[in-house]
Design a protein around this motif. Structure first.
Motif, PDB file in Angstrom:
ATOM      1  N   VAL A   1      -0.654   6.757 -14.572  1.00  0.00           N
ATOM      2  CA  VAL A   1      -1.107   5.932 -13.064  1.00  0.00           C
ATOM      3  C   VAL A   1      -0.692   4.532 -13.710  1.00  0.00           C
ATOM      4  O   VAL A   1      -1.650   3.596 -13.214  1.00  0.00           O
ATOM      5  N   ARG A   2      -1.748   4.301 -15.051  1.00  0.00           N
ATOM      6  CA  ARG A   2      -1.663   3.033 -16.093  1.00  0.00           C
ATOM      7  C   ARG A   2      -0.324   1.965 -15.760  1.00  0.00           C
ATOM      8  O   ARG A   2      -0.294   0.565 -15.443  1.00  0.00           O
ATOM      9  N   GLN A   3       0.749   2.524 -15.608  1.00  0.00           N
ATOM     10  CA  GLN A   3       1.941   2.140 -15.979  1.00  0.00           C
ATOM     11  C   GLN A   3       2.284   1.727 -14.965  1.00  0.00           C
ATOM     12  O   GLN A   3       2.732   0.797 -14.760  1.00  0.00           O
ATOM     13  N   ILE A   4       2.614   2.573 -14.117  1.00  0.00           N
ATOM     14  CA  ILE A   4       2.635   2.214 -12.633  1.00  0.00           C
ATOM     15  C   ILE A   4       1.450   1.215 -11.536  1.00  0.00           C
ATOM     16  O   ILE A   4       2.572  -0.237 -11.310  1.00  0.00           O
TER      17      ILE A   4
ATOM     18  N   ALA B   1       2.694   9.740  -9.996  1.00  0.00           N
ATOM     19  CA  ALA B   1       2.247   9.851 -11.373  1.00  0.00           C
ATOM     20  C   ALA B   1       1.044  11.199 -11.605  1.00  0.00           C
ATOM     21  O   ALA B   1       1.257  11.475 -12.530  1.00  0.00           O
ATOM     22  N   ALA B   2       0.592  11.455 -10.700  1.00  0.00           N
ATOM     23  CA  ALA B   2      -0.519  12.089 -10.891  1.00  0.00           C
ATOM     24  C   ALA B   2       0.275  13.012 -10.836  1.00  0.00           C
ATOM     25  O   ALA B   2      -0.618  14.263 -11.643  1.00  0.00           O
TER      26      ALA B   2
ATOM     27  N   GLU C   1       0.909  -1.081  -0.141  1.00  0.00           N
ATOM     28  CA  GLU C   1       0.186   0.107   0.513  1.00  0.00           C
ATOM     29  C   GLU C   1       0.769   1.100   0.358  1.00  0.00           C
ATOM     30  O   GLU C   1       0.495   2.175  -0.829  1.00  0.00           O
ATOM     31  N   GLU C   2       1.591   1.245   0.621  1.00  0.00           N
ATOM     32  CA  GLU C   2       2.450   2.288   0.760  1.00  0.00           C
ATOM     33  C   GLU C   2       3.316   2.873  -0.065  1.00  0.00           C
ATOM     34  O   GLU C   2       2.938   3.768  -0.821  1.00  0.00           O
ATOM     35  N   SER C   3       4.160   1.670  -1.215  1.00  0.00           N
ATOM     36  CA  SER C   3       4.677   1.849  -1.539  1.00  0.00           C
ATOM     37  C   SER C   3       3.935   2.282  -3.198  1.00  0.00           C
ATOM     38  O   SER C   3       4.041   3.728  -3.865  1.00  0.00           O
ATOM     39  N   LEU C   4       2.798   1.887  -3.386  1.00  0.00           N
ATOM     40  CA  LEU C   4       1.972   2.177  -4.666  1.00  0.00           C
ATOM     41  C   LEU C   4       1.149   3.886  -4.938  1.00  0.00           C
ATOM     42  O   LEU C   4       1.166   4.434  -5.012  1.00  0.00           O
ATOM     43  N   ARG C   5       1.235   3.646  -3.106  1.00  0.00           N
ATOM     44  CA  ARG C   5       0.461   5.389  -2.708  1.00  0.00           C
ATOM     45  C   ARG C   5       1.672   6.284  -3.150  1.00  0.00           C
ATOM     46  O   ARG C   5       0.676   6.924  -3.626  1.00  0.00           O
TER      47      ARG C   5
END
Length: 128
Positions: free
Chosen positions: A66-69, A56-57, A46-50
């Motif tokens: 966002v899609r690539q991430i 990205a945003a 969760e933290e790394s994705l956030r």
């Protein structure tokens, strides 16, 4: 809108995979609660994705970034070296059981969200 390839559906898919892996790690932890020297597994994502999504945003072409991430993000299973017991086993069964229940509710929510998106798509296909 294409529900099956949208960013929200990709996020739901990643969440489902993460929660499923977390459930498996929690089950392993509980089953090995009496195994000497066993270190509990912790699944992180969760933290790394956030952090990656916030980066990205902020940039140009945010939707594509966002899609690539989402496609590149993976979760990690780590084993902290903490231990509070004499046999060097770090599993707290009560804590793990609470986490299993919390994870189960989160997984149910993700399944319901996916089902809701698929119901909308089904209605569109039927023309209702």
């Amino acid at each position: 809108m294409d529900f099956l390839s949208s960013n929200s559906m990709a996020m739901l898919e990643k969440s489902m995979n993460f929660l499923w892996t977390k459930q498996a790690a929690l089950s392993d932890n509980i089953s090995n609660a009496e195994t000497p020297n066993y270190k509990p597994k912790v699944v992180t994502f969760e933290e790394s994705l956030r952090n990656k999504l916030n980066q990205a945003a902020a940039g140009p072409n945010a939707k594509q970034n966002v899609r690539q991430i989402l496609d590149q993000s993976e979760f990690a299973v780590i084993e902290p070296q903490e231990s509070v017991r004499m046999d060097d086993n770090g599993v707290n069964v009560t804590e793990q059981m609470v986490e299993v229940m919390r994870n189960s509710y989160q997984l149910q929510y993700v399944y319901n969200s996916i089902n809701s998106n698929l119901n909308i798509l089904r209605m569109a296909v039927r023309g209702q």
